[in-house]
Design a protein around this motif. Structure first.
Motif, PDB file in Angstrom:
ATOM      1  N   LEU A  29     160.773  26.502 129.030  1.00  0.00           N
ATOM      2  CA  LEU A  29     161.059  26.094 127.658  1.00  0.00           C
ATOM      3  C   LEU A  29     161.734  24.730 127.611  1.00  0.00           C
ATOM      4  O   LEU A  29     161.340  23.837 126.836  1.00  0.00           O
ATOM      5  CB  LEU A  29     161.946  27.148 126.993  1.00  0.00           C
ATOM      6  CG  LEU A  29     162.541  26.768 125.620  1.00  0.00           C
ATOM      7  CD1 LEU A  29     161.442  26.562 124.591  1.00  0.00           C
ATOM      8  CD2 LEU A  29     163.543  27.811 125.157  1.00  0.00           C
ATOM      9  N   LEU A  30     162.747  24.553 128.446  1.00  0.00           N
ATOM     10  CA  LEU A  30     163.467  23.279 128.472  1.00  0.00           C
ATOM     11  C   LEU A  30     162.545  22.134 128.900  1.00  0.00           C
ATOM     12  O   LEU A  30     162.588  21.038 128.320  1.00  0.00           O
ATOM     13  CB  LEU A  30     164.666  23.386 129.414  1.00  0.00           C
ATOM     14  CG  LEU A  30     165.817  24.296 128.945  1.00  0.00           C
ATOM     15  CD1 LEU A  30     166.863  24.433 130.059  1.00  0.00           C
ATOM     16  CD2 LEU A  30     166.464  23.729 127.681  1.00  0.00           C
ATOM     17  N   ALA A  31     161.709  22.377 129.927  1.00  0.00           N
ATOM     18  CA  ALA A  31     160.799  21.331 130.415  1.00  0.00           C
ATOM     19  C   ALA A  31     159.816  20.927 129.331  1.00  0.00           C
ATOM     20  O   ALA A  31     159.567  19.728 129.097  1.00  0.00           O
ATOM     21  CB  ALA A  31     160.054  21.825 131.656  1.00  0.00           C
ATOM     22  N   ASP A  32     159.258  21.928 128.613  1.00  0.00           N
ATOM     23  CA  ASP A  32     158.294  21.622 127.552  1.00  0.00           C
ATOM     24  C   ASP A  32     158.960  20.897 126.383  1.00  0.00           C
ATOM     25  O   ASP A  32     158.397  19.961 125.808  1.00  0.00           O
ATOM     26  CB  ASP A  32     157.637  22.912 127.062  1.00  0.00           C
ATOM     27  CG  ASP A  32     156.663  23.497 128.072  1.00  0.00           C
ATOM     28  OD1 ASP A  32     156.252  22.745 128.981  1.00  0.00           O
ATOM     29  OD2 ASP A  32     156.323  24.691 127.958  1.00  0.00           O
ATOM     30  N   ALA A  33     160.173  21.367 126.022  1.00  0.00           N
ATOM     31  CA  ALA A  33     160.876  20.733 124.912  1.00  0.00           C
ATOM     32  C   ALA A  33     161.240  19.288 125.234  1.00  0.00           C
ATOM     33  O   ALA A  33     161.038  18.384 124.413  1.00  0.00           O
ATOM     34  CB  ALA A  33     162.133  21.532 124.570  1.00  0.00           C
ATOM     35  N   LEU A  34     161.775  19.071 126.449  1.00  0.00           N
ATOM     36  CA  LEU A  34     162.126  17.711 126.851  1.00  0.00           C
ATOM     37  C   LEU A  34     160.882  16.827 126.940  1.00  0.00           C
ATOM     38  O   LEU A  34     160.912  15.649 126.577  1.00  0.00           O
ATOM     39  CB  LEU A  34     162.862  17.733 128.200  1.00  0.00           C
ATOM     40  CG  LEU A  34     164.321  18.188 128.153  1.00  0.00           C
ATOM     41  CD1 LEU A  34     164.876  18.332 129.573  1.00  0.00           C
ATOM     42  CD2 LEU A  34     165.172  17.197 127.352  1.00  0.00           C
ATOM     43  N   ASN A  35     159.785  17.423 127.421  1.00  0.00           N
ATOM     44  CA  ASN A  35     158.532  16.670 127.512  1.00  0.00           C
ATOM     45  C   ASN A  35     158.079  16.226 126.123  1.00  0.00           C
ATOM     46  O   ASN A  35     157.609  15.102 125.925  1.00  0.00           O
ATOM     47  CB  ASN A  35     157.460  17.525 128.177  1.00  0.00           C
ATOM     48  CG  ASN A  35     156.276  16.693 128.643  1.00  0.00           C
ATOM     49  OD1 ASN A  35     156.306  15.464 128.605  1.00  0.00           O
ATOM     50  ND2 ASN A  35     155.228  17.346 129.084  1.00  0.00           N
ATOM     51  N   GLY A  36     158.258  17.107 125.121  1.00  0.00           N
ATOM     52  CA  GLY A  36     157.902  16.747 123.752  1.00  0.00           C
ATOM     53  C   GLY A  36     158.751  15.607 123.223  1.00  0.00           C
ATOM     54  O   GLY A  36     158.249  14.684 122.567  1.00  0.00           O
ATOM     55  N   VAL A  37     160.071  15.663 123.510  1.00  0.00           N
ATOM     56  CA  VAL A  37     160.979  14.601 123.062  1.00  0.00           C
ATOM     57  C   VAL A  37     160.609  13.269 123.705  1.00  0.00           C
ATOM     58  O   VAL A  37     160.469  12.232 123.030  1.00  0.00           O
ATOM     59  CB  VAL A  37     162.443  14.969 123.385  1.00  0.00           C
ATOM     60  CG1 VAL A  37     163.359  13.769 123.107  1.00  0.00           C
ATOM     61  CG2 VAL A  37     162.891  16.179 122.585  1.00  0.00           C
ATOM     62  N   VAL A  38     160.448  13.305 125.042  1.00  0.00           N
ATOM     63  CA  VAL A  38     160.119  12.073 125.778  1.00  0.00           C
ATOM     64  C   VAL A  38     158.768  11.521 125.326  1.00  0.00           C
ATOM     65  O   VAL A  38     158.604  10.301 125.159  1.00  0.00           O
ATOM     66  CB  VAL A  38     160.116  12.358 127.299  1.00  0.00           C
ATOM     67  CG1 VAL A  38     159.555  11.163 128.057  1.00  0.00           C
ATOM     68  CG2 VAL A  38     161.518  12.681 127.783  1.00  0.00           C
ATOM     69  N   SER A  39     157.806  12.412 125.112  1.00  0.00           N
ATOM     70  CA  SER A  39     156.477  11.977 124.672  1.00  0.00           C
ATOM     71  C   SER A  39     156.548  11.258 123.334  1.00  0.00           C
ATOM     72  O   SER A  39     155.892  10.232 123.120  1.00  0.00           O
ATOM     73  CB  SER A  39     155.547  13.181 124.575  1.00  0.00           C
ATOM     74  OG  SER A  39     154.294  12.808 124.039  1.00  0.00           O
ATOM     75  N   ASN A  40     157.355  11.767 122.408  1.00  0.00           N
ATOM     76  CA  ASN A  40     157.467  11.141 121.092  1.00  0.00           C
ATOM     77  C   ASN A  40     158.241   9.827 121.141  1.00  0.00           C
ATOM     78  O   ASN A  40     157.941   8.895 120.381  1.00  0.00           O
ATOM     79  CB  ASN A  40     158.116  12.110 120.107  1.00  0.00           C
ATOM     80  CG  ASN A  40     157.122  13.125 119.577  1.00  0.00           C
ATOM     81  OD1 ASN A  40     156.270  12.805 118.759  1.00  0.00           O
ATOM     82  ND2 ASN A  40     157.209  14.356 120.074  1.00  0.00           N
ATOM     83  N   VAL A  41     159.231   9.750 122.035  1.00  0.00           N
ATOM     84  CA  VAL A  41     159.928   8.471 122.218  1.00  0.00           C
ATOM     85  C   VAL A  41     158.947   7.423 122.729  1.00  0.00           C
ATOM     86  O   VAL A  41     158.895   6.288 122.245  1.00  0.00           O
ATOM     87  CB  VAL A  41     161.122   8.626 123.183  1.00  0.00           C
ATOM     88  CG1 VAL A  41     161.686   7.251 123.555  1.00  0.00           C
ATOM     89  CG2 VAL A  41     162.212   9.483 122.559  1.00  0.00           C
TER      90      VAL A  41
END
Length: 630
Positions: A71-83
């Motif tokens: 969950l954390l990896a996917d959530a962080l990946n989403g944040v980084v992807s949008n940045v």
């Protein structure tokens, strides 16, 4: 590849954005690669629990921990992807600014001869298409390339660690895919060129018709124009069919090649697992890994597609960028065409040349000037004449005799093929175009106003003009009264090309605009020929005020407007036939004397002859009638 290099060169000023994209891509790729390892550990934990080697409660706590990490990896990946997406969007908008500004600067710096062979709508269509395809390519490149490369390298290293033949099988897929894609490119681009030609012609004609809708409607040509337009788009569709068929046939070969390679990969993974070389968790992880490698392959196809579109769509853009600029163009414009970042523009108003110190020196002079638009087809030959301070010189001759060409030379739109043009004591060929044109004010036959307010149009040649200056020239141009009659006065928005104004009103605004520019040389290029008699009288009053204390070159369509000039130059097929005062030329039997006789004649043949010179007996008669009424 050369086009791609040019595209990337234009984007090199955006390197800070690329650094941000690379960092976010690396972090995103690492987070994405964490998932297969977490799934592997969770799978092995479950298998161990099912085999009885681990209690259910312990296994449950462990796998829930792995699920939380996923969950954390996917959530962080989403944040980084949008940045990274935000950085990419800003980068692309900056690139659009750079490319559009450079293109506009280039167009502004090109010689008039370039526009003689172009359609306005086509020029605009090229910009829109080129910018769209270039930005699409660079956006997909920035958003996907670095992530793709990092993932592919990491996957190859990990699979090689587990079983090196597996990595080789996976690596083979990329050159096969690239080779099949390369086979597609050359033919695809030929189709794209044909499609672009259809679009350019159709959109160019579209812009022309919209800009001259009254003409189209008056000739009941709407259906014909629509038919031509639709046929070009039908040609676009007809070209798309074989182009798309070719692309998708080749894409089928690529898909089959990928399926064959992945068959070998899956077979090796299953075989090694059955032999006990891989655990169930290893198998699941490796399957996830190689499945992740599919996405970069698909993205490679998408990037090749967008790269091809960028190459095909930007070809004409770069052809324009490679055109030679005017030899005397302002240095600021030249620098702007080369700037890969936001150009530093000097918008200070260019000042006109000072008057010669010697009062007896000509303000402008043509010395044995010859000019040809096409090689070996001179329009004017050996023309020589001059004008001193305050003098008025009129050009008279048949249509096509070279009068407007002399005006174009005076403005530096073209340069003499032979001979010398001197302006205010300087050889025109040694002046920048900006300095030369700042010294010459022109009132054309058509006013050529811009959309915006009356105030903006009058101040076009002097943007920093005060309200007092604008009102003063409007009064002198006989325009203040009708401007004040509008509810918004000088702030009245006049629409594209000044459509809300009458012909006479537009021309008076144009006169005020040239007055405010305050150039020492004035050119009147048939400034009242398109007006009715009443409008002409109002405009002529403004022109008389404008000509005060200026050296004026006049092309006129009525003999009454040049009766009081100092010198008349008559042109016969591009050669000076006579020059002298109106009084003298009226007695020599030359072109001017003939025009005077033709004006008094009532025969149809004489009227037809008169029209060849741009004059009409009827207009002269109307002038006489108005004067008699006064």
């Amino acid at each position: 590849m050369n086009s791609l290099a040019k595209i990337l060169k234009n984007a090199q000023a955006l390197w800070p954005f690329y650094v941000g994209v690379i960092i976010t891509s690396a972090v995103g790729a690492a987070l994405a690669l964490a998932s297969p390892f977490l799934v592997r550990e969770a799978t092995d934990t479950i298998v161990e629990s099912l085999d009885g080697g681990l209690s259910v409660s312990t296994a449950l706590a462990t796998v829930l921990g792995f699920a939380l990490l996923l969950l954390l990896a996917d959530a962080l990946n989403g944040v980084v992807s949008n940045v990274g997406g935000y950085i990419g969007d800003v980068m692309i908008s900056r690139l659009r600014q750079i490319l559009s500004t450079r293109y506009y600067a280039k167009l502004l710096s090109l010689p008039q001869g370039y526009y003689d062979n172009q359609v306005t709508g086509t020029i605009i269509a090229r910009l829109d298409r080129s910018i769209m395809f270039i930005t699409q390519f660079l956006q997909s490149f920035s958003n996907n390339f670095f992530t793709m490369i990092i993932q592919v390298v990491a996957i190859l290293i990990i699979t090689a660690f587990y079983y090196w033949p597996l990595a080789i099988l996976l690596a083979i897929l990329f050159p096969i895919y690239m080779w099949l894609t390369a086979l597609t490119s050359k033919r695809w681009l030929k189709f794209e060129k044909t499609k672009n030609e259809h679009i350019d012609v159709a959109n160019g004609r579209f812009a022309e018709v919209v800009g001259q809708m009254k003409v189209t409607k008056s000739f009941v040509a709407e259906v014909r124009e629509l038919d031509v337009f639709s046929k070009h788009y039908a040609g676009f569709v007809d070209t798309t069919r074989p182009q798309s068929r070719w692309w998708h046939v080749m894409d089928t070969f690529r898909s089959v090649a990928m399926a064959v390679v992945f068959f070998g990969i899956y077979a090796v993974i299953f075989w090694r697992t059955l032999e006990g070389h891989f655990s169930i968790g290893d198998m699941v992880m490796l399957i996830q890994m190689v499945t992740m490698a599919k996405q970069p392959v698909f993205m490679m196809s998408w990037m090749v597609d967008t790269a091809q579109r960028a190459i095909g769509g930007s070809r004409e853009y770069f052809q324009v960028m490679e055109q030679e600029v005017e030899p005397t163009v302002d240095k600021t414009l030249v620098e702007a065409t080369r700037a890969i970042n936001e150009p530093q523009l000097n918008t200070t108003q260019v000042k006109p040349l000072p008057l010669p110190a010697d009062a007896s020196s000509p303000i402008f002079s043509f010395d044995d000037v010859t000019f040809a638009y096409e090689e070996d087809k001179p329009v004017i030959k050996g023309v020589s004449f001059n004008a001193r301070k305050g003098e008025k010189v009129a050009l008279v001759g048949e249509s096509g005799g070279g009068k407007s060409t002399l005006v174009n030379l005076m403005l530096g739109l073209y340069h003499p093929s032979h001979g010398t043009l001197n302006v205010l004591g300087h050889d025109a060929s040694e002046l920048t175009a900006a300095r030369l044109r700042a010294s010459v004010g022109v009132v054309f036959q058509e006013a050529f106003l811009f959309s915006g307010s009356i105030r903006e149009n009058i101040a076009y040649g002097k943007p920093g003009a005060s309200d007092e200056e604008i009102i003063e020239v409007a009064k002198r141009a006989n325009a203040h009264e009708f401007i004040q009659a509008f509810p918004n006065g000088y702030e009245t928005v006049i629409g594209e090309r000044g459509l809300r104004l009458s012909g006479g009103q537009k021309q008076r605004v144009a006169v005020a605009r040239v007055m405010l520019k305050d150039a020492p040389i004035l050119v009147l290029d048939e400034a009242t020929s398109a007006l009715d008699t009443k409008s002409e009288r109002a405009v002529q009053a403004g022109l008389e005020e404008l000509m005060k204390d200026r050296t004026t070159l006049i092309i006129a369509h009525r003999l009454s407007t040049i009766a009081n000039v100092d010198t008349i130059i008559t042109l016969d097929k591009g050669v000076v036939d006579e020059k002298g005062s109106p009084e003298y030329l009226s007695t020599t039997g030359g072109i001017y004397a003939q025009l005077l006789k033709l004006t008094a004649s009532t025969s149809a043949a004489d009227r037809a002859r008169l029209k060849k010179f741009g004059f009409s007996r009827e207009s002269e008669t109307r002038d006489e009638e108005v004067e008699h009424e006064d």
